[in-house]
Design a protein around this motif. Structure first.
Motif, short mmCIF file in Angstrom:
data_model
loop_
_atom_site.label_atom_id
_atom_site.label_comp_id
_atom_site.label_asym_id
_atom_site.label_seq_id
_atom_site.Cartn_x
_atom_site.Cartn_y
_atom_site.Cartn_z
N THR A 143 0.82 -1.20 0.00
CA THR A 143 0.00 0.00 0.00
C THR A 143 0.86 1.25 0.00
O THR A 143 1.91 1.29 0.63
N SER A 144 0.40 2.27 -0.68
CA SER A 144 1.06 3.57 -0.66
C SER A 144 0.64 4.30 0.60
O SER A 144 -0.45 4.07 1.14
N SER A 145 1.50 5.20 1.08
CA SER A 145 1.15 5.94 2.29
C SER A 145 1.61 7.39 2.17
O SER A 145 2.52 7.71 1.42
N LEU A 146 0.94 8.24 2.93
CA LEU A 146 1.21 9.66 2.95
C LEU A 146 1.30 10.12 4.38
O LEU A 146 0.43 9.78 5.20
N HIS A 147 2.33 10.90 4.68
CA HIS A 147 2.48 11.44 6.03
C HIS A 147 1.47 12.57 6.24
O HIS A 147 1.43 13.53 5.48
N LYS A 203 -6.06 7.01 -10.37
CA LYS A 203 -6.45 6.97 -8.96
C LYS A 203 -5.62 5.92 -8.22
O LYS A 203 -5.39 4.83 -8.73
N ILE A 204 -5.19 6.29 -7.03
CA ILE A 204 -4.50 5.34 -6.15
C ILE A 204 -5.11 5.43 -4.77
O ILE A 204 -5.77 6.41 -4.43
N GLN A 205 -4.89 4.39 -3.98
CA GLN A 205 -5.26 4.45 -2.57
C GLN A 205 -4.03 4.83 -1.77
O GLN A 205 -2.94 4.32 -2.01
N LEU A 206 -4.22 5.74 -0.83
CA LEU A 206 -3.16 6.18 0.07
C LEU A 206 -3.60 5.93 1.49
O LEU A 206 -4.71 6.32 1.87
N SER A 207 -2.75 5.30 2.28
CA SER A 207 -3.04 5.20 3.70
C SER A 207 -2.47 6.45 4.36
O SER A 207 -1.39 6.93 3.99
N LEU A 208 -3.20 6.99 5.30
CA LEU A 208 -2.79 8.19 6.01
C LEU A 208 -2.13 7.77 7.31
O LEU A 208 -2.74 7.05 8.10
N THR A 209 -0.90 8.22 7.53
CA THR A 209 -0.15 7.76 8.69
C THR A 209 0.91 8.77 9.10
O THR A 209 1.16 9.73 8.39
N ASP A 210 1.51 8.50 10.23
CA ASP A 210 2.62 9.33 10.72
C ASP A 210 3.92 8.76 10.15
O ASP A 210 4.37 7.70 10.56
N ARG A 211 4.50 9.45 9.19
CA ARG A 211 5.79 9.06 8.61
C ARG A 211 6.88 10.03 9.05
O ARG A 211 7.90 10.18 8.38
N SER A 212 6.69 10.69 10.18
CA SER A 212 7.64 11.71 10.62
C SER A 212 9.02 11.14 10.90
O SER A 212 10.01 11.86 10.83
N GLU A 213 9.11 9.85 11.19
CA GLU A 213 10.41 9.21 11.41
C GLU A 213 11.07 8.78 10.10
O GLU A 213 12.21 8.34 10.09
N MET A 214 10.32 8.91 9.00
CA MET A 214 10.83 8.52 7.68
C MET A 214 11.37 9.77 6.97
O MET A 214 10.96 10.89 7.25
N THR A 215 12.23 9.55 6.01
CA THR A 215 12.83 10.67 5.27
C THR A 215 11.84 11.31 4.31
O THR A 215 11.85 12.53 4.13
N TYR A 216 10.98 10.51 3.69
CA TYR A 216 10.08 11.02 2.65
C TYR A 216 8.63 10.96 3.11
O TYR A 216 8.22 10.01 3.77
N GLU A 257 0.66 -1.71 -5.25
CA GLU A 257 -0.70 -1.62 -5.78
C GLU A 257 -0.87 -0.42 -6.70
O GLU A 257 -1.56 -0.49 -7.71
N ALA A 258 -0.23 0.69 -6.37
CA ALA A 258 -0.37 1.92 -7.16
C ALA A 258 0.41 1.86 -8.47
O ALA A 258 0.08 2.55 -9.43
N MET A 259 1.46 1.03 -8.52
CA MET A 259 2.34 0.97 -9.69
C MET A 259 1.98 -0.15 -10.66
O MET A 259 2.34 -0.09 -11.83
N SER A 260 1.30 -1.16 -10.17
CA SER A 260 1.08 -2.39 -10.93
C SER A 260 0.48 -2.13 -12.31
O SER A 260 -0.56 -1.49 -12.44
N GLY A 261 1.19 -2.62 -13.32
CA GLY A 261 0.71 -2.49 -14.69
C GLY A 261 0.90 -1.11 -15.30
O GLY A 261 0.48 -0.87 -16.43
N ARG A 262 1.54 -0.20 -14.56
CA ARG A 262 1.69 1.18 -15.05
C ARG A 262 3.12 1.67 -15.10
O ARG A 262 3.46 2.53 -15.90
N LEU A 263 3.95 1.16 -14.20
CA LEU A 263 5.32 1.65 -14.07
C LEU A 263 6.29 0.50 -13.89
O LEU A 263 5.92 -0.53 -13.33
#
Length: 152
Positions: A41-45, A112-125, A132-138
């Motif tokens: 799954t893709s995620s967004l801080h 369209k992609i699904q993004l999970s919303l989470t705390d990524r403050s300990e991550m660089t990006y 799932e977001a890339m499959s068949g496209r990239l």
């Protein structure tokens, strides 16, 4: 590898381990994302998630830091909840996350992609692009970064 697979892959943009993307429905431009084929799954801080009801559906509002170099810049956004799912984090703990659907723009394409919303403050990006977001496209070349012109 069969000829058909090679032809299919030749028609897909090749991306590196880091790329820029737009999330136009969230009015986020030039966001650096980490490409991770090991993540489903893709995620967004985001910070300060608040659930609310709108037209009989569950929505969330949240804060985003759109510029990785300026953590003081904060914008408030909202989106309809597509799902709530238990997702295993990079630390192998399971956490309950809101998933939203939003438009991803990269390499002159959008979908369209699904993004999970989470705390990524300990991550660089601030964003992680999962399989799932890339499959068949990239196609991913993990040894490179910023292979794409954002607009194709």
């Amino acid at each position: 590898m069969g000829t058909l697979k090679v032809q299919i892959y030749q028609n897909m943009p090749v991306i590196g381990a880091l790329e820029l993307c737009n999330l136009p429905e969230l009015t986020i431009q030039n966001l650096t994302m980490r490409v991770d084929t090991g993540a489903t799954t893709s995620s967004l801080h985001v910070d300060d998630i608040e659930e609310f009801e709108k037209d009989g559906e569950t929505w969330v509002s949240f804060n985003i830091h759109p510029d990785i170099h300026d953590v003081n810049e904060i914008v408030r956004r909202e989106a309809k909840v597509a799902a709530v799912r238990k997702i295993k984090s990079s630390t192998a703990t399971r956490e309950r996350r809101y998933l939203i659907e939003t438009l991803l723009e990269i390499a002159g394409q959008s979908w369209k992609i699904q993004l999970s919303l989470t705390d990524r403050s300990e991550m660089t990006y601030l964003m992680l692009l999962g399989r799932e977001a890339m499959s068949g496209r990239l196609v991913v070349n993990p040894g490179e970064e910023y292979l794409l012109n954002l607009n194709g």
